[in-house]
Every structure is written in C-alpha cells, then in structure tokens.
Design an enzyme around this catalytic site. Structure first.
Site, PDB file in Angstrom:
ATOM      1  CE1 TYR A 104      -3.748   2.634   0.900  1.00  0.00           C
ATOM      2  CE2 TYR A 104      -2.067   3.713   2.123  1.00  0.00           C
ATOM      3  CZ  TYR A 104      -3.107   3.817   1.478  1.00  0.00           C
ATOM      4  OH  TYR A 104      -3.906   4.844   1.645  1.00  0.00           O
ATOM      5  CD  GLU A 128      -6.125   5.100  -1.196  1.00  0.00           C
ATOM      6  OE1 GLU A 128      -6.001   4.809   0.234  1.00  0.00           O
ATOM      7  OE2 GLU A 128      -7.121   5.128  -1.705  1.00  0.00           O
TER       8      GLU A 128
END
Length: 387
Positions: free
Chosen positions: A108, A196
């Site tokens: 992530y 993101e």
C-alpha cells in the site's frame, strides 16, 4: 475533484510511473475487443468514483474469452453498491480493461496532505490489497508515515525509510526510488490532495507497478490546471453539488432533513452542530460566502428546495461583509418564484439586520423569524419532528 482510475493511470503513464497496459471502454463490443487485444488473463474493472469495487462485484479476472464476455456483461451497466457509494449505489458506465500480471507481493502506498502538520505525508504498508482503514484499526504498527517538508521536498533518506518499512530488496529499492520520486512530483505539480495506490505490486522480476490508482485534486487549484479540470465527470457527482459549483456556492449534500443556508464556513459548521445538539440532522453544508449577492442567495435557495429530503430550511446569516437586507431580498425573490411546501426559519443578525427583518416580515410569505440562535435551532428541529 475526483477522477477515474483509468484517468489516474493515464497521468501516471505520462509521468513515467509504471502501470499495467489497459484501455477504457464504454461499450461491451469495444471492451471485448480490448480484452482480445491484451490477451488472457485480463481484468475487467468498473470505473466509478468509489472504493470497494472488488467486494461489490465490480472487478473480475477473465481467463478466456467466455469469462471476459460474462464479466463485461455483468459489470457494465450494473448498479454498484459499496461502503463508499452508499445504499443508492452508482451506475457503471465505463470499464477499464487491463492486462493480467503475475504478482509476487502487494503493498500500500499513498501521498496525502497532512493538514495538522501542514505538509505532505507518505503512507506505506506491507498490507496491500486490503482496506487501509481496517489495517490501521487491527494493527496500527503496520501503517508507516514519512513526513515531507513542503519546501525541501522528497530526499533520498525519505525514500530509503519508506523502502525499508516495506521490506524491499536492493533490486526492488532501485525501481521503487524512481517510482516514488515521480509519484511525488506528480502529486506536487498537479496540486493533488491525495495519490493512493492499493495495491502497489511487485512482480516476479522485481518491477514496481501501480495496479490501482486513485487521485484527488484540490478544487481551489483547478484554475491552474485546465488539463485536470477537463477530466471532471459530472455524472459521478451529486447533481445538486454540480449545480451549486456553477454559482461558486460551497455545497455538500448530507443525509439529514434540515436544509441549511449560512454565510461563512465556520458559522455553517456551528449551525450544523447546534441542529444536531437539539436532535435534528442537517441535509447539507451550504456556505453562500462572506460577500454574497442577491442572485447567489436566490440560486442557493433553489438548490436547497430541490432536495426532496429537506423537510425544513434554516437560514442563519451573520451580516459582517454581507448585508442582511440583500440576503432577505434574495430569499423573498427566490420564494416568490417557486412553490414552497416546507417551513422556513430565518435568523438575520448583523449589518442592516433591522431592514432585513422588515423585508422578511412584510413579504407576506410564511417565514418564521428568530434572532436567538439556540431558539432558532430548536424551532426548526421541532418543525421537522412535527412538535
């Protein structure tokens, strides 16, 4: 402003940030042609402004033509419902057809603006592919943050710190260094508020690739970036918010039943708070601005009353820069042109408040005037509750 995943990946590709090969399609025939062109396996992904698409059935792996046809037919046109769309869901009008990749591991990675520290922060985790909120709740130690000074920018020691937290090998760190530098440049140059990637993948050959991409932009900076502003998809936005933006009104739709029209963001927040204190729920945030005009007040009122969930309206104006008599005139003119079926409580305090109240009282319209804020809030809540 939000954009679609396929648009974010086009930006990534233009800034030398590796992404899978893929194509956007709005028709099933084109989608299947792209799947055949890419070869199998490929991934069929719904394009909506919301997360949780995989769990909602909006992302499917196709290992052959038959599976591709089935995935395309099931996703295109579906009403996708996830945690982020709300129960009403979102219609899928576009697909991203993307090559399948062999994944060694999932990570992530995000860059956001930390408003408390007033600087960018890189957020990284080895738990890619999972909802980051769940990871943070279950084990906060798996979430790593690296803060970047807005003037000096990203440096080698920032990159090494993030790479070490992600347990990257030396070959992987080399690819990751270029990836992160280019990602940060994109974040800064395009005035993004968030970038993101979940998951960021490492392939079997140590390539670093953005398998997903989500980018949000600062609305206040769009005037500098016509190329970004042109990416706006109004279909994905709340229609009333789109209408409000055309008149420079700061409007956000909420789930309550009391429509709020206020001047100033701070007063708007306080107004919503006091409504909740007395047991009500605001239907919106609406700031008409400190120097608003009669026309903007009229448009604001039209937008408020267009919300079918609104059972009462609370107008709370403090006249500092704005004159309350202009606001009152705008309200009266707005109401004269439309049928109003809900009660309206009006609080006008400040510059020219006597004249403003006179205009309201002599309008002959069914307004409830109040100068005390708690009493006004209690009144509008009781009206909604039928008390």
């Amino acid at each position: 402003m939000k954009i679609h995943e396929y648009q974010a990946k086009q930006l990534f590709k233009a800034n030398d940030i590796p992404v899978p090969e893929g194509y956007m399609a709005e028709k099933s025939e084109a989608a299947l042609d792209y799947a055949e062109k890419l070869g199998y396996p490929c991934v069929i992904k719904a394009q909506v402004h919301a997360g949780g698409r995989g769990k909602a059935g909006g992302v499917k792996l196709a290992k052959n033509k038959d599976e591709a046809i089935e995935a395309i037919d099931s996703i295109l046109g579906m009403n996708l419902v996830s945690k982020q769309t709300g129960p009403e869901g979102k219609e899928v009008r576009k697909l991203l057809i993307e090559q399948g990749l062999k994944i060694a591991s999932e990570l992530y990675l995000a860059i956001i603006t930390d408003r408390e520290r007033e600087c960018p922060v890189i957020i990284a985790s080895t738990e890619g592919g999972m909802e980051i909120e769940e990871v943070a709740e279950k084990d906060p130690n798996l979430i790593h943050k690296v803060f970047i000074h807005p003037v000096t920018g990203i440096s080698g020691f920032h990159i090494r710190e993030v790479a070490n937290k992600l347990n990257l090998t030396k070959p992987q760190q080399k690819n990751f260094s270029k990836f992160l530098v280019n990602l940060f440049k994109l974040y800064q140059l395009k005035d993004a508020s968030m970038v993101e990637i979940n998951p960021l993948i490492i392939t079997e050959t140590d390539e670093i690739i953005a398998l997903d991409a989500k980018v949000d932009f600062d609305d206040n900076a769009l005037a500098k970036h016509k190329d970004i502003a042109d990416l706006r998809d109004e279909f994905e936005e709340e229609p009333l918010e789109v209408a409000a933006s055309k008149f420079d009104l700061n409007y956000i739709k909420l789930d309550g039943s009391i429509g709020c029209m206020v001047n100033g963001a701070g007063l708007a927040m306080a107004t919503m708070d006091i409504i909740k204190v007395y047991g009500g729920e605001p239907a919106n945030f609406l700031d008409v601005g400190g120097g608003t005009s009669e026309d903007r007040v009229k448009e604001a009122f039209n937008i408020l009353l267009s919300d079918k969930n609104v059972k009462a309206v609370f107008v709370n104006i403090f006249g500092g820069i704005v004159r309350t008599d202009l606001v009152a005139t705008g309200i009266v003119n707005a109401i004269k042109g439309i049928e109003v079926k809900v009660p309206i409580v009006i609080r006008l305090v400040g510059t020219n408040e006597e004249e403003g109240r006179r205009i309201i009282e002599e309008s002959g319209l069914n307004f409830i005037a109040e100068t005390d804020l708690p009493k006004a809030a209690q009144k509008v809540v009781s009206l909604v509750k039928g008390e």
